[in-house]
Design a protein around this motif. Structure first.
Motif, mmCIF file in Angstrom:
data_model
loop_
_atom_site.group_PDB
_atom_site.id
_atom_site.type_symbol
_atom_site.label_atom_id
_atom_site.label_comp_id
_atom_site.label_asym_id
_atom_site.label_seq_id
_atom_site.Cartn_x
_atom_site.Cartn_y
_atom_site.Cartn_z
ATOM 1 N N UNK A 90 -6.369 11.569 23.087
ATOM 2 C CA UNK A 90 -5.900 10.290 23.933
ATOM 3 C C UNK A 90 -4.939 9.685 23.203
ATOM 4 N N UNK A 91 -3.779 9.456 23.778
ATOM 5 C CA UNK A 91 -2.740 8.698 23.333
ATOM 6 C C UNK A 91 -3.018 7.138 23.269
ATOM 7 N N UNK A 92 -1.940 6.393 22.827
ATOM 8 C CA UNK A 92 -2.163 5.003 22.978
ATOM 9 C C UNK A 92 -1.599 4.309 21.740
ATOM 10 N N UNK A 93 -1.763 3.042 21.600
ATOM 11 C CA UNK A 93 -1.287 2.219 20.483
ATOM 12 C C UNK A 93 -2.171 2.302 19.120
ATOM 13 N N UNK A 94 -1.582 2.611 18.022
ATOM 14 C CA UNK A 94 -2.167 2.949 16.963
ATOM 15 C C UNK A 94 -1.718 2.080 15.702
ATOM 16 N N UNK A 95 -2.440 1.469 14.936
ATOM 17 C CA UNK A 95 -1.985 1.012 13.332
ATOM 18 C C UNK A 95 -2.135 2.141 12.709
ATOM 19 N N UNK A 96 -0.973 2.525 12.129
ATOM 20 C CA UNK A 96 -0.647 3.731 11.168
ATOM 21 C C UNK A 96 -0.601 3.411 9.841
ATOM 22 N N UNK A 118 -8.142 -6.743 10.346
ATOM 23 C CA UNK A 118 -8.716 -8.090 10.670
ATOM 24 C C UNK A 118 -7.550 -9.063 9.987
ATOM 25 N N UNK A 119 -7.004 -8.690 8.925
ATOM 26 C CA UNK A 119 -5.985 -9.577 8.218
ATOM 27 C C UNK A 119 -4.836 -9.719 9.080
ATOM 28 N N UNK A 120 -4.523 -8.693 9.921
ATOM 29 C CA UNK A 120 -3.192 -8.682 10.758
ATOM 30 C C UNK A 120 -3.625 -9.022 11.993
ATOM 31 N N UNK A 121 -4.809 -9.464 12.209
ATOM 32 C CA UNK A 121 -5.188 -9.839 13.463
ATOM 33 C C UNK A 121 -4.963 -8.682 14.603
ATOM 34 N N UNK A 122 -5.226 -7.515 14.444
ATOM 35 C CA UNK A 122 -5.349 -6.274 15.311
ATOM 36 C C UNK A 122 -6.864 -5.876 15.542
ATOM 37 N N UNK A 123 -7.020 -5.776 16.885
ATOM 38 C CA UNK A 123 -8.375 -5.325 17.384
ATOM 39 C C UNK A 123 -8.770 -3.969 17.507
ATOM 40 N N UNK A 124 -9.527 -3.333 16.751
ATOM 41 C CA UNK A 124 -9.920 -2.009 16.905
ATOM 42 C C UNK A 124 -10.233 -1.724 18.240
ATOM 43 N N UNK A 125 -9.577 -0.577 18.546
ATOM 44 C CA UNK A 125 -10.146 -0.075 20.112
ATOM 45 C C UNK A 125 -11.154 1.234 19.838
ATOM 46 N N UNK A 126 -12.499 0.807 20.042
ATOM 47 C CA UNK A 126 -13.392 1.804 19.777
ATOM 48 C C UNK A 126 -13.761 2.974 20.976
ATOM 49 N N UNK A 127 -12.829 2.994 21.842
ATOM 50 C CA UNK A 127 -12.898 3.765 22.895
ATOM 51 C C UNK A 127 -12.001 5.329 22.622
ATOM 52 N N UNK A 128 -11.300 5.051 21.617
ATOM 53 C CA UNK A 128 -10.640 6.313 21.123
ATOM 54 C C UNK A 128 -10.869 6.498 19.588
ATOM 55 N N UNK A 146 -3.489 7.816 8.403
ATOM 56 C CA UNK A 146 -4.672 7.402 9.250
ATOM 57 C C UNK A 146 -4.268 6.436 10.281
ATOM 58 N N UNK A 147 -4.302 6.869 11.595
ATOM 59 C CA UNK A 147 -4.280 6.308 12.688
ATOM 60 C C UNK A 147 -5.403 5.490 13.410
ATOM 61 N N UNK A 148 -5.304 4.307 13.461
ATOM 62 C CA UNK A 148 -6.425 3.581 13.735
ATOM 63 C C UNK A 148 -5.999 2.931 15.391
ATOM 64 N N UNK A 149 -6.808 3.262 16.522
ATOM 65 C CA UNK A 149 -6.303 2.866 17.690
ATOM 66 C C UNK A 149 -6.734 1.205 17.775
ATOM 67 N N UNK A 150 -5.762 0.809 18.367
ATOM 68 C CA UNK A 150 -5.903 -0.948 18.586
ATOM 69 C C UNK A 150 -5.581 -1.448 19.843
ATOM 70 N N UNK A 151 -5.809 -2.489 20.208
ATOM 71 C CA UNK A 151 -5.736 -2.841 21.892
ATOM 72 C C UNK A 151 -4.392 -3.698 21.549
#
Length: 151
Positions: A90-96, A118-128, A146-151
């Protein structure tokens, strides 16, 4: 840890799934996939291997945690091996997070990525799922992501 935001596309992948505690067994599974890919002449300088963490061990018993080791493949690729599955990420926006490709650096990164979000105010997208990305060009320079999905 270098960090950037990236829109990662959906990838078509050939993969092996392992169920059980995350750890060194996942490394062995990665070697198994690489061996298969070499035999099929699928590994080259532009290859991308993914490690996909399907479950959070805080909420899923370790014996039930799923980890997929994937090779990004072309759309017309067909799998004829009973141990290799075929699917799509599933593609989308990630913090890499770009990190050194060592066991210690990976373990440290896994401890630091959520406080960093949290420090950067990014919200984890737990659907991906979170994706470990091993592009051959980066691996040759001893890095991975490490690519972490974010909203």
């Amino acid at each position: 840890m270098d960090t950037n935001i990236e829109i990662i596309p959906s990838y078509k992948v050939a993969y092996i799934r392992r169920t059980g505690s995350y750890g060194s067994e996942n490394v062995q599974m990665m070697k198994q996939l690489e061996s298969w890919a070499r035999e099929e002449n699928l590994l080259n300088e532009s290859s991308i291997i993914l490690g996909i963490v399907q479950d959070n061990p805080q909420f899923t018993e370790s014996k039930d945690c799923r980890y997929d080791t994937c090779l990004v493949v072309s759309g017309e690729f067909k799998v004829d091996n009973k141990y290799i599955n075929f699917g799509k990420t599933i593609g989308g926006k990630y913090c890499v997070f770009k990190i050194s490709h060592t066991v210690d650096a990976m373990q440290k990164a896994w401890m630091e990525i959520f406080p960093e979000l949290l420090k950067r105010n990014y919200e984890f997208d737990n659907r991906r799922p979170i994706i470990e990305r091993y592009a051959m060009q980066m691996i040759n320079k001893h890095y991975c992501e490490i690519c972490v999905p974010i909203l």
